[in-house]
Design an enzyme around this catalytic site. Structure first.
Site, PDB file in Angstrom:
ATOM      1  N   MET A  75       0.783  -1.233   0.000  1.00  0.00           N
ATOM      2  CA  MET A  75       0.000   0.000   0.000  1.00  0.00           C
ATOM      3  C   MET A  75       0.818   1.288   0.000  1.00  0.00           C
ATOM      4  O   MET A  75       0.241   2.382  -0.076  1.00  0.00           O
ATOM      5  CB  MET A  75      -0.979   0.049   1.202  1.00  0.00           C
ATOM      6  CG  MET A  75      -1.934  -1.110   1.296  1.00  0.00           C
ATOM      7  SD  MET A  75      -3.082  -1.201  -0.081  1.00  0.00           S
ATOM      8  CE  MET A  75      -3.962   0.345   0.075  1.00  0.00           C
ATOM      9  N   ASP A  76       2.137   1.208   0.084  1.00  0.00           N
ATOM     10  CA  ASP A  76       2.906   2.456   0.130  1.00  0.00           C
ATOM     11  C   ASP A  76       4.290   2.277  -0.496  1.00  0.00           C
ATOM     12  O   ASP A  76       5.308   2.679   0.073  1.00  0.00           O
ATOM     13  CB  ASP A  76       3.035   2.957   1.565  1.00  0.00           C
ATOM     14  CG  ASP A  76       3.460   4.419   1.652  1.00  0.00           C
ATOM     15  OD1 ASP A  76       3.196   5.168   0.683  1.00  0.00           O
ATOM     16  OD2 ASP A  76       4.032   4.821   2.679  1.00  0.00           O
ATOM     17  N   ILE A  77       4.324   1.660  -1.674  1.00  0.00           N
ATOM     18  CA  ILE A  77       5.595   1.469  -2.373  1.00  0.00           C
ATOM     19  C   ILE A  77       6.089   2.809  -2.906  1.00  0.00           C
ATOM     20  O   ILE A  77       5.392   3.499  -3.649  1.00  0.00           O
ATOM     21  CB  ILE A  77       5.427   0.464  -3.541  1.00  0.00           C
ATOM     22  CG1 ILE A  77       5.042  -0.922  -3.004  1.00  0.00           C
ATOM     23  CG2 ILE A  77       6.704   0.389  -4.376  1.00  0.00           C
ATOM     24  CD1 ILE A  77       6.091  -1.557  -2.122  1.00  0.00           C
TER      25      ILE A  77
END
Length: 206
Positions: free
Chosen positions: A19-21
């Site tokens: 969810m936060d690459i």
């Protein structure tokens, strides 16, 4: 990093959507192998579920605005991965305030250069790998998640086992947030179209 995301999406008992690459979440070991780090915003998805409804998480610039109100699935990581690879291929950040207004957002430049037939102006013309990765980026950035590759497919492309799809849409998501609203926790938040603030806007708990 690619194999790490593939493992999270396809090989674990539960699907793990990071969810936060983004570059700050990718670490290098002593041999310069990329490792995915910081799972504070990640989401577990049962393998019997193809998607799950949850509060949107991630950092603007590395997520796709069209999916802000949609169910979550692992393709959100594929899109973010595409943005990171685009930054590597082009040698600049997704937002660059030192550029003029029309060149500030890298995906918009990428789209425009494609339309002008000057895509190679953005990447190292002497590097075949860079040109190959540029095509892969476009595949990962498809707004229609059904057209995006899985991470296992991305690996096969990087290993030259398969070719990049030639049915690609270069109308990439553009984060002008005029009249856009998203729900953070129990509150609806309205955003104006201030590009300079976008990189710092984070969804989800820290």
């Amino acid at each position: 990093m690619t194999k790490g995301l593939c493992h999270l999406h396809e090989e674990c008992r539960w699907k793990i959507v990071h969810m936060d690459i983004k570059p700050q979440k990718i670490l290098l070991d002593d041999d310069f192998n990329a490792k995915v780090a910081d799972f504070g915003l990640s989401k577990l998805v049962d393998r019997d579920q193809s998607q799950i409804v949850t509060t949107m998480r991630g950092t603007l610039g590395y997520l796709i605005l069209e999916w802000l109100h949609a169910a979550i699935l692992e393709k959100v990581d594929v899109y973010s991965f595409g943005v990171v690879i685009l930054e590597i291929v082009c040698g600049r950040k997704v937002f660059d305030e030192s550029q003029n207004q029309e060149d500030m957002y890298l995906l918009e430049v990428f789209k425009r250069k494609k339309e002008e037939g000057q895509l190679l102006d953005l990447i190292d013309k002497s590097s075949e790998d860079m040109q190959w990765n540029g095509a892969l980026v476009a595949w990962c950035l498809q707004i229609d998640f059904k057209k995006e590759p899985s991470m296992s497919t991305v690996i096969k492309v990087l290993e030259r086992v398969i070719e990049v799809s030639n049915d690609l849409d270069y109308n990439f998501s553009y984060p002008t947030l005029t009249n856009a609203s998203v729900r953070i926790g129990q509150e609806d938040v309205e955003f104006g179209a201030t590009i300079s603030m976008l990189p710092s806007i984070l969804f989800g708990p820290r």
